[in-house]
Every structure is written in C-alpha cells, then in structure tokens.
Motif scaffolding. Sequence first.
Motif, PDB file in Angstrom:
ATOM      1  N   PHE A  49      -1.869   0.233   4.190  1.00  0.00           N
ATOM      2  CA  PHE A  49      -3.023   1.092   3.976  1.00  0.00           C
ATOM      3  C   PHE A  49      -3.974   1.093   5.163  1.00  0.00           C
ATOM      4  N   ARG A  50      -4.066  -0.010   5.880  1.00  0.00           N
ATOM      5  CA  ARG A  50      -4.961  -0.068   7.038  1.00  0.00           C
ATOM      6  C   ARG A  50      -4.495   0.900   8.124  1.00  0.00           C
ATOM      7  N   VAL A  52      -2.622   3.550   7.685  1.00  0.00           N
ATOM      8  CA  VAL A  52      -2.772   4.911   7.169  1.00  0.00           C
ATOM      9  C   VAL A  52      -4.224   5.370   7.304  1.00  0.00           C
ATOM     10  N   SER A  53      -5.176   4.508   6.941  1.00  0.00           N
ATOM     11  CA  SER A  53      -6.578   4.900   7.060  1.00  0.00           C
ATOM     12  C   SER A  53      -6.987   5.050   8.516  1.00  0.00           C
ATOM     13  N   ASP A  54      -6.450   4.220   9.413  1.00  0.00           N
ATOM     14  CA  ASP A  54      -6.741   4.370  10.833  1.00  0.00           C
ATOM     15  C   ASP A  54      -6.213   5.688  11.357  1.00  0.00           C
ATOM     16  N   LEU A  56      -5.714   8.444   9.611  1.00  0.00           N
ATOM     17  CA  LEU A  56      -6.480   9.546   9.032  1.00  0.00           C
ATOM     18  C   LEU A  56      -7.851   9.692   9.653  1.00  0.00           C
ATOM     19  N   THR A  57      -8.452   8.587  10.088  1.00  0.00           N
ATOM     20  CA  THR A  57      -9.774   8.651  10.701  1.00  0.00           C
ATOM     21  C   THR A  57      -9.703   8.877  12.210  1.00  0.00           C
TER      22      THR A  57
END
Length: 63
Positions: A49-50, A52-54, A56-57
Amino acid sequence: MKPTVVGMATGAVLAFAALIFDFWGFLLTALFIAVGALLGRAAEGKIDFRSVSDALTGRRSSS
C-alpha cells in the motif's frame, strides 16, 4: 485456501446482507468483494500500500 480467496469469500458473505436492498445491494456486494480481494492480496504480500500511495501522489515513478 489462499488469502485472496478467503478475502473474497468474506466480502461476499458480508455483502449478502446488503442484497435485500435490490440494485444498491448489488453495488455493495461488488464493493465488498473488491475490498475483500484487495485485503486478501495485501495479506499475501502481493500489494504494498505504501508504494501504491506513493505512485498515486506522484512521489515515485514506475520508470
């Protein structure tokens, strides 16, 4: 059974209660199954998840 299958089955069982609400129950069923599959994949270690969030941001690129 793999955690993905268990997660999807759990999502389906939880969503069964939502089926009494016709179309919205169908949408909730699809949502619960997708969330269950996502959590199962995370339990298997196939999703980070880390990262993936990186992505996306915009903090990290795939290249």
